[in-house]
Design a protein around this motif. Sequence first.
Motif: not given
Length: 160
Positions: A18, A20, A101, A104, A146, A148
């Motif tokens: 992830c 973040y 990702k 991201h 991010n 859901h």
Amino acid sequence: MEELNFAYLAGYIDGDGCFYIDTVKAKTGIFPVTHRTIVKFASVDESIMKWLHDFLGIHYWIKVVSKKRQHFNRRDIYEANVTGECLDMLLKRIHPYLRIKKEHCEIMMKMRETYVKPTKGVIRTQLLPEIFEIRCSYHKQLSSINTHKLKSPSAVSPSS
């Protein structure tokens, strides 16, 4: 061999990692929050965390689960975070291998560019309002991708 490890790590991050950007209430200064950039890992398989420790030198821990959520048959969850200069190196090395990702990672790399490496003898440079606004926009961008939430939830979906 090392490139193969970074490719594997990118695949792992695509599946279970992830990207973040955390906000923490500021104790001092003119801005209400500070931003922290983190790549998080979580697994029930401790061997993956041992591999991360051996490969990247990062530490991991057992996630503390609240007593309300504890179940007798639940396995331990191991977590690890990558931040700071180690994160800068990691983002550049895994970026070419990411599939899911990649966006991201690109936002995180742009965010990391807003951080100035410390100068010897200077504790912390003053954050400019323009940089704070840029960080807030990257935080918002990453948070929006991010989520859901389902784009078109079905009638039986719990999130509908």
